[in-house]
Design a protein around this motif. Sequence first.
Motif, PDB file in Angstrom:
ATOM      1  N   TYR A  71       1.134  -1.293   0.109  1.00 19.81           N
ATOM      2  CA  TYR A  71       0.073  -0.043   0.065  1.00 19.81           C
ATOM      3  C   TYR A  71       0.900   1.226   0.049  1.00 19.81           C
ATOM      4  O   TYR A  71       1.787   1.362   0.938  1.00 19.81           O
ATOM      5  N   ALA A  76      -5.774   6.851  -1.748  1.00 22.16           N
ATOM      6  CA  ALA A  76      -6.572   5.841  -2.235  1.00 22.16           C
ATOM      7  C   ALA A  76      -5.985   4.317  -1.329  1.00 22.16           C
ATOM      8  O   ALA A  76      -6.894   3.565  -1.149  1.00 22.16           O
ATOM      9  N   ASP A  77      -4.775   4.402  -1.345  1.00 21.43           N
ATOM     10  CA  ASP A  77      -4.198   3.138  -0.588  1.00 21.43           C
ATOM     11  C   ASP A  77      -4.614   3.199   0.700  1.00 21.43           C
ATOM     12  O   ASP A  77      -4.731   2.350   1.223  1.00 21.43           O
ATOM     13  N   TYR A  78      -4.775   4.340   1.359  1.00 21.54           N
ATOM     14  CA  TYR A  78      -5.163   4.433   2.628  1.00 21.54           C
ATOM     15  C   TYR A  78      -6.536   3.981   2.882  1.00 21.54           C
ATOM     16  O   TYR A  78      -6.919   3.179   3.561  1.00 21.54           O
ATOM     17  N   ASN A  79      -7.364   4.420   2.030  1.00 17.57           N
ATOM     18  CA  ASN A  79      -8.851   3.811   2.006  1.00 17.57           C
ATOM     19  C   ASN A  79      -8.802   2.304   1.674  1.00 17.57           C
ATOM     20  O   ASN A  79      -9.673   1.503   2.325  1.00 17.57           O
ATOM     21  N   ARG A  80      -7.884   1.962   0.816  1.00 16.87           N
ATOM     22  CA  ARG A  80      -7.917   0.480   0.446  1.00 16.87           C
ATOM     23  C   ARG A  80      -7.414  -0.258   1.589  1.00 16.87           C
ATOM     24  O   ARG A  80      -7.813  -1.364   1.965  1.00 16.87           O
ATOM     25  N   ALA A  81      -6.260   0.035   2.363  1.00 11.73           N
ATOM     26  CA  ALA A  81      -5.884  -0.626   3.453  1.00 11.73           C
ATOM     27  C   ALA A  81      -6.768  -0.483   4.633  1.00 11.73           C
ATOM     28  O   ALA A  81      -7.187  -1.455   5.442  1.00 11.73           O
ATOM     29  N   LYS A  82      -7.647   0.655   4.533  1.00  8.79           N
ATOM     30  CA  LYS A  82      -8.702   0.770   5.642  1.00  8.79           C
ATOM     31  C   LYS A  82      -9.675  -0.337   5.549  1.00  8.79           C
ATOM     32  O   LYS A  82     -10.220  -1.169   6.531  1.00  8.79           O
ATOM     33  N   ASP A  83     -10.156  -0.898   4.211  1.00 10.54           N
ATOM     34  CA  ASP A  83     -11.204  -1.926   3.921  1.00 10.54           C
ATOM     35  C   ASP A  83     -10.601  -3.190   4.044  1.00 10.54           C
ATOM     36  O   ASP A  83     -11.197  -4.112   4.267  1.00 10.54           O
ATOM     37  N   GLU A  84      -9.516  -3.356   3.407  1.00 12.69           N
ATOM     38  CA  GLU A  84      -8.976  -4.694   3.411  1.00 12.69           C
ATOM     39  C   GLU A  84      -7.925  -5.236   4.262  1.00 12.69           C
ATOM     40  O   GLU A  84      -7.885  -6.448   4.463  1.00 12.69           O
ATOM     41  N   SER A 142      -6.372   0.906   8.420  1.00 15.17           N
ATOM     42  CA  SER A 142      -6.099   2.289   8.781  1.00 15.17           C
ATOM     43  C   SER A 142      -5.036   2.703   9.610  1.00 15.17           C
ATOM     44  O   SER A 142      -4.269   3.498   9.450  1.00 15.17           O
ATOM     45  N   HIS A 145      -1.727   1.406   8.407  1.00 14.55           N
ATOM     46  CA  HIS A 145      -1.303   2.130   7.323  1.00 14.55           C
ATOM     47  C   HIS A 145      -0.704   3.301   7.870  1.00 14.55           C
ATOM     48  O   HIS A 145       0.563   3.890   7.447  1.00 14.55           O
TER      49      HIS A 145
END
Length: 182
Positions: A71, A76-84, A142, A145
């Motif tokens: 990430y 964008a990757d912060y939100n991706r990490a938050k979800d995944e 999150s 991250h």
Amino acid sequence: MRKYLKFSIAFLALASVVACSNRERKVQYMPDMYVSVPYNPNGADGIYKDGVVNSKPVAGTISRGNVPYDYANTDADYNRAKDELKSPLAKDEANLENGKKMYDIYCASCHGKKGDGNGVLSQREKFTGIPNYKDRDITEGSIYHVIMHGKNLMGSHASQLTIKERWQVVQYVEKLRNDLLK
């Protein structure tokens, strides 16, 4: 019988003299072992470049003990990490206890012992606007991250904490957040 013994000894003596007289190799089993390519450590592609140690790792390698973090430091990757992202550690007292220890060392000076953003540095007005955990929509991913890359004024703590310690801090931050929400 003695005749054969004398003949054998004479033959062995002659064979050893002939075998040892010619030192030039005709056949090389592994040529790269006999004639190696010399390496100049101070050369252009060597360890040193312009007198400075070349500390970049070889492309495609991973340092021992490190796991790639896929990430980037983007929203964008912060939100991706938050979800995944999910913690690989078991939620137990040992992890929580070490997470508290690491939190007290690296995080409490700004975020406060309770996670309310009222740490020593905030009280002394060295930093202002430190977030309260209960006011944030945060997840395991999150938090991890932000520990890896930092956010706003907070720098990365990836070099101070091992992977396991980061996830332990994540568990402790989640506990603090749940305590504040009660």
